[in-house]
Design a protein around this motif. Structure first.
Motif, PDB file in Angstrom:
ATOM      1  N   ARG A   1     -28.325   5.136 -51.647  1.00  0.00           N
ATOM      2  CA  ARG A   1     -28.919   4.275 -50.611  1.00  0.00           C
ATOM      3  C   ARG A   1     -30.401   4.066 -50.877  1.00  0.00           C
ATOM      4  O   ARG A   1     -31.097   5.020 -51.255  1.00  0.00           O
ATOM      5  N   PRO A   2     -30.889   2.830 -50.636  1.00  0.00           N
ATOM      6  CA  PRO A   2     -32.342   2.607 -50.786  1.00  0.00           C
ATOM      7  C   PRO A   2     -33.123   3.438 -49.769  1.00  0.00           C
ATOM      8  O   PRO A   2     -32.619   3.738 -48.682  1.00  0.00           O
ATOM      9  N   PHE A   3     -34.341   3.785 -50.124  1.00  0.00           N
ATOM     10  CA  PHE A   3     -35.174   4.612 -49.244  1.00  0.00           C
ATOM     11  C   PHE A   3     -36.609   4.111 -49.287  1.00  0.00           C
ATOM     12  O   PHE A   3     -37.090   3.660 -50.325  1.00  0.00           O
ATOM     13  N   LYS A   4     -37.280   4.194 -48.140  1.00  0.00           N
ATOM     14  CA  LYS A   4     -38.714   3.921 -48.114  1.00  0.00           C
ATOM     15  C   LYS A   4     -39.417   5.007 -47.310  1.00  0.00           C
ATOM     16  O   LYS A   4     -38.882   5.511 -46.326  1.00  0.00           O
TER      17      LYS A   4
ATOM     18  N   GLU B   1     -49.276   4.165 -47.732  1.00  0.00           N
ATOM     19  CA  GLU B   1     -47.822   4.165 -47.543  1.00  0.00           C
ATOM     20  C   GLU B   1     -47.198   3.061 -48.402  1.00  0.00           C
ATOM     21  O   GLU B   1     -46.173   3.275 -49.073  1.00  0.00           O
ATOM     22  N   GLU B   2     -47.840   1.891 -48.412  1.00  0.00           N
ATOM     23  CA  GLU B   2     -47.349   0.797 -49.271  1.00  0.00           C
ATOM     24  C   GLU B   2     -47.408   1.206 -50.745  1.00  0.00           C
ATOM     25  O   GLU B   2     -46.527   0.884 -51.531  1.00  0.00           O
ATOM     26  N   TYR B   3     -48.488   1.888 -51.096  1.00  0.00           N
ATOM     27  CA  TYR B   3     -48.633   2.338 -52.478  1.00  0.00           C
ATOM     28  C   TYR B   3     -47.446   3.227 -52.875  1.00  0.00           C
ATOM     29  O   TYR B   3     -46.840   3.053 -53.930  1.00  0.00           O
ATOM     30  N   LEU B   4     -47.100   4.165 -51.989  1.00  0.00           N
ATOM     31  CA  LEU B   4     -45.990   5.078 -52.314  1.00  0.00           C
ATOM     32  C   LEU B   4     -44.647   4.352 -52.344  1.00  0.00           C
ATOM     33  O   LEU B   4     -43.701   4.807 -52.970  1.00  0.00           O
ATOM     34  N   ASN B   5     -44.597   3.213 -51.670  1.00  0.00           N
ATOM     35  CA  ASN B   5     -43.342   2.448 -51.628  1.00  0.00           C
ATOM     36  C   ASN B   5     -43.276   1.350 -52.682  1.00  0.00           C
ATOM     37  O   ASN B   5     -42.383   0.505 -52.640  1.00  0.00           O
ATOM     38  N   GLN B   6     -44.209   1.335 -53.620  1.00  0.00           N
ATOM     39  CA  GLN B   6     -44.227   0.220 -54.581  1.00  0.00           C
ATOM     40  C   GLN B   6     -43.081   0.293 -55.595  1.00  0.00           C
ATOM     41  O   GLN B   6     -42.774  -0.703 -56.235  1.00  0.00           O
TER      42      GLN B   6
END
Ligand SMILES: *[C@@H]1O[C@H](CO)[C@@H](O)[C@H](O)[C@H]1NC(C)=O
Length: 457
Positions: free
Chosen positions: A43-46, A102-107
């Protein structure tokens, strides 16, 4: 006692080690709640930092207790210089942008899957494969007190096509008990057991065979993977390759008399006189003993406040970056950006994994593991060891050879520290990619092309 271990080790080495018949390691144990079933979906995760978590953290950062001032002139020799803490804490409280970080970690694409009852988090990037090239799968393993964040500065350059014949598909998991992977509630999940979980992960992602890179605890797990699955691990690349065979330990002890027989003259001081190495271990390895012996006691202290989490981690980042950092007023830590350090802290803080991550030590360094003896079994997996100046253990090639019978190369660096991917991203990528290339070349010449990535196209 020593003698019986030696005999056991030799028997195991001669017979070929079989983890399935080793009663001391748990290769298939169910680590999760009994009530759940294995869910093999991916499953995708963010990462999602809840508003309440951030507000609570900011409150704690802004209402921290005063710290005991350091003794005059001691710098980082007492573990920390509390005068330097505001450099990090003020930034965390006032300048660290939670939204953009948070966006950085989700890139990068992240996923979850369940293995042996635990939810396992991982970054997974399949690169575009240009015509005429092939793709090779690489499992990248972080360490302590690190996380998947250790590799964020290198991922882009690892996955982009170069002049080489191959491109790299990366799989970067969080260890059980670390970050966004589940922790277990049962004793026994050490680095050996983590190796079995990651073998299952790679198989689930379609890779019967794969390469491994690891530093720190990730180096230990990679070492274990190469021992348990020599037919699956196509190459082992490590910034902390360690051999703990009886022969290696004998060589290192004997080498203290004639070091020049073991290593080039300019490297002798990395290990000898042994007195210096032992003094270094006594001085800087207090953390290791307490992690191993009383993980829940130290875990509670480490995880309780942002100050304590930062302090414990800075002390480790400092001693492992350069052995001389104790005399540096900032602990030599300016080589890391504040975002690098705090992103990594955020992963531990958000998931409240200070204690569960530290338990890895207790579950690895114990009598059960010692009895098993898998770590003294040699492996033929082609191996490259990168040895930075500030690395924790210096291992002479002859000692490494007793564990890694196909030691392809030892890349000795005359500078840099234990957290190479964070500290020197460009150098790390070049060493890794050229290392993989040399391993592929070696396998073509010596192992009937076993490591060639053709079957991954
Ligand atoms: C964080 O960065 C974003 C994007 O640059 C900006 O819109 C926002 O105002 C910043 N937040 C803070 C608290 O500085």
């Amino acid at each position: 006692m020593m003698y019986s271990w030696l005999v056991l080790g030799l028997v195991a080495a001669a017979a070929g080690y079989d983890y399935r018949s080793d009663p001391e390691i748990y290769h298939d144990k169910w680590w999760g709640p009994e009530s759940i079933k294995e869910d093999t979906s991916i499953r995708p995760f963010k990462v999602e930092w809840k508003k309440e978590m951030v507000e609570d953290l900011l409150y704690r950062l802004n209402n921290r207790r005063p710290m005991t001032p350091p003794l005059k002139g001691t710098n980082y020799n007492y573990g920390l210089n509390t005068d330097t803490m505001s450099y990090w804490l003020d930034y965390w409280a006032s300048n660290y942008n939670f939204t953009t970080r948070e966006e950085y970690l989700n890139q990068y694409p992240q996923f979850l899957t369940n293995i042996q009852g635990l939810k396992i988090h991982f970054i997974w990037i399949k690169p575009e494969v240009p015509k005429g090239k092939y793709s090779i799968p690489l499992l990248m393993l972080h360490g302590y007190p690190g996380s998947v964040r250790e590799f964020y500065d290198v991922i882009d350059d690892i996955i982009k096509p170069t002049g080489r014949d191959f491109v790299v598909e990366v799989v970067i998991p969080s260890f059980p008990g670390f970050g966004y992977s589940d922790a277990t509630n049962y004793p026994g999940l050490g680095t050996a057991e983590m190796a079995f979980i990651f073998e299952k992960l790679m198989t689930r992602l379609g890779h019967e065979r794969f390469y491994v890179h690891g530093g720190d605890a990730g180096a230990v797990i990679g070492n274990n993977l190469a021992t348990f699955f020599p037919e699956k691990v196509l190459g082992y690349h490590s910034t902390m390759a360690v051999a703990t065979t009886d022969e290696a330990l004998s060589l290192i002890t004997a080498g203290s008399v004639y070091p020049a027989t073991l290593m080039p003259a300019d490297l002798i001081s990395r290990l000898y006189p042994l007195k210096n190495t032992l003094q270094y271990l006594a001085q800087d390895f207090g953390y290791f003993h307490i992690h191993t012996a009383k993980p829940d006691a130290i875990g509670l202290c480490v995880g309780e406040t942002p100050t304590s989490l930062l302090g414990w981690f800075l002390h480790l980042f400092s001693i492992f970056s350069r052995r001389t950092n104790g005399d540096n007023p900032m602990g030599g830590l300016e080589i890391y950006s504040r975002d690098q350090i705090i992103d990594n802290l955020m992963i531990y803080w958000d998931t409240e994994t200070a204690t569960t991550s530290i338990r890895m030590y207790a579950e690895t360094i114990n009598l059960r593991n010692l009895r098993s003896g898998y770590f003294r079994v040699p492996t033929p997996v082609p191996t490259i060891a990168v040895q930075a100046l500030g690395e924790i253990f210096y291992m002479p090639p002859a000692a490494l050879n007793t564990k890694f019978t196909n030691l392809v190369a030892v890349d000795v660096l005359d500078d840099y520290g234990h957290f190479l991917a964070l500290e020197q991203p460009k150098i790390f990528v070049e060493l890794l990619l050229s290392g993989l290339q040399r391993i592929i070349q070696f396998s073509k010449q010596n192992m009937n092309g076993d490591a060639e990535g053709g079957n991954y196209v």
